[in-house]
Design a protein around this motif. Sequence first.
Motif, PDB file in Angstrom:
ATOM      1  N   GLY A 164       0.753  -1.363  -0.082  1.00 32.49           N
ATOM      2  CA  GLY A 164       0.003  -0.008   0.054  1.00 32.49           C
ATOM      3  C   GLY A 164       0.826   1.266  -0.031  1.00 32.49           C
ATOM      4  N   THR A 165       1.980   1.186   0.727  1.00 30.16           N
ATOM      5  CA  THR A 165       2.808   2.632   0.763  1.00 30.16           C
ATOM      6  C   THR A 165       3.497   2.564  -0.432  1.00 30.16           C
ATOM      7  N   LEU A 166       3.884   1.632  -1.201  1.00 26.84           N
ATOM      8  CA  LEU A 166       4.733   1.758  -2.541  1.00 26.84           C
ATOM      9  C   LEU A 166       3.724   2.358  -3.624  1.00 26.84           C
ATOM     10  N   VAL A 167       2.691   1.777  -3.525  1.00 23.17           N
ATOM     11  CA  VAL A 167       1.502   2.425  -4.531  1.00 23.17           C
ATOM     12  C   VAL A 167       1.168   3.803  -4.246  1.00 23.17           C
ATOM     13  N   THR A 168       0.872   4.020  -2.949  1.00 26.77           N
ATOM     14  CA  THR A 168       0.262   5.525  -2.774  1.00 26.77           C
ATOM     15  C   THR A 168       1.602   6.474  -2.869  1.00 26.77           C
ATOM     16  N   ILE A 196       1.869   9.396  -6.008  1.00 25.04           N
ATOM     17  CA  ILE A 196       2.088  10.930  -5.617  1.00 25.04           C
ATOM     18  C   ILE A 196       3.285  11.257  -6.413  1.00 25.04           C
ATOM     19  N   GLY A 197       4.197  10.505  -6.723  1.00 23.72           N
ATOM     20  CA  GLY A 197       5.454  10.830  -7.651  1.00 23.72           C
ATOM     21  C   GLY A 197       4.687  11.100  -9.119  1.00 23.72           C
ATOM     22  N   LEU A 198       3.827  10.480  -9.440  1.00 27.42           N
ATOM     23  CA  LEU A 198       3.194  10.378 -10.868  1.00 27.42           C
ATOM     24  C   LEU A 198       2.190  11.729 -10.872  1.00 27.42           C
ATOM     25  N   VAL A 199       1.619  12.239  -9.838  1.00 25.82           N
ATOM     26  CA  VAL A 199       1.253  13.667  -9.790  1.00 25.82           C
ATOM     27  C   VAL A 199       2.246  14.686  -9.811  1.00 25.82           C
ATOM     28  N   LEU A 231       9.158  20.793  -0.399  1.00 26.95           N
ATOM     29  CA  LEU A 231       8.674  22.052   0.719  1.00 26.95           C
ATOM     30  C   LEU A 231       7.200  21.723   1.071  1.00 26.95           C
ATOM     31  N   ILE A 232       6.522  21.375   0.204  1.00 22.83           N
ATOM     32  CA  ILE A 232       4.856  21.098   0.450  1.00 22.83           C
ATOM     33  C   ILE A 232       4.808  19.902   1.300  1.00 22.83           C
ATOM     34  N   ILE A 233       5.527  18.640   0.433  1.00 16.56           N
ATOM     35  CA  ILE A 233       5.178  17.640   1.108  1.00 16.56           C
ATOM     36  C   ILE A 233       5.616  17.592   2.701  1.00 16.56           C
ATOM     37  N   ALA A 236       7.968   5.064  -5.984  1.00 16.79           N
ATOM     38  CA  ALA A 236       7.816   3.797  -5.091  1.00 16.79           C
ATOM     39  C   ALA A 236       9.131   3.450  -4.642  1.00 16.79           C
ATOM     40  N   PHE A 237      10.309   3.474  -5.570  1.00 12.78           N
ATOM     41  CA  PHE A 237      11.451   2.888  -5.000  1.00 12.78           C
ATOM     42  C   PHE A 237      12.030   3.691  -3.715  1.00 12.78           C
TER      43      PHE A 237
END
Length: 292
Positions: free
Chosen positions: A65-69, A73-76, A104-106, A199-200
Amino acid sequence: MDIDVLAHGIVAGSLYALVAVSFNILYRPTNVFNFAQGELVMLGAMIFASLTSLAGMPWLVAFAGTLVTVGCIGLVEERIAVAPILARSQTGTGWVITTLATSLIISNLVGRFWGPDPILVKPPALLSMDSLDIGSSRISSYEIALVLVTLVLVAIVERVYRTLKGKAVMAVAEDREAALLRGIDPGSLGRWSFFLGAAFAAMTGVLAAPILYASTSLGPDLLLKGFAAAAVGSIGNNRGALIAGYVIGVTEAVGAALLSPGYQEAVIFIVVLAMLLLKPEGLFGSPNARTV
């Protein structure tokens, strides 16, 4: 050299190498350095810690679940902060600012949601952080597993680059326009690279959490040393990143042991600076080398 110092340097170096490889995954098809990569590592650790320690989710389910989430976010990030810049000019450098802004936002959102307190993350079943006496060294079973997993992951990534899709990535890295003429879609590869690179990075955060705890300070520290490993090992070279990660990790451990933990950062970057002055393209790079 004290075996304990060497062992702990290799363990830390494994994490730096994994961050460097995540940089390479993104860089090859896009020529973009994602300066939010450290925050994606931290975000992976925080999400995984919440799913396992707070929500009680099984380790493997939380891991997936963590990797997909974080991959999403990386894709966005790629769609909002990078693709518009590259659409205007493939040689534009506006992504430096936009990826820093994403970082900074993250960081701010994670700090507001989770707070500054580190979260303890337990290793998966059958592994432990309890030290084992192996010869004159004391190291835990989890740390041994981390080093082995790092070697396997780098081998897998290198193997992927030998597949048809991997060769397409290499072709885009070498000559984007020529690859486009051969029917390769660089945009699609760029999107996949951001998903997989994020994901990596999240996986690196999950692996780091039992040793360093999940906290908002995890990202900046691993970002700098991971970026240094990518640069010293030659950008895009995963085997170089692995060796450079170990060089930096052992240098850090030796510097802390011989001088003081307060000087270990200075020692690392003096060594990195000296290496890059002697060989600006990195230990395994060549100014005229072709990767295809």
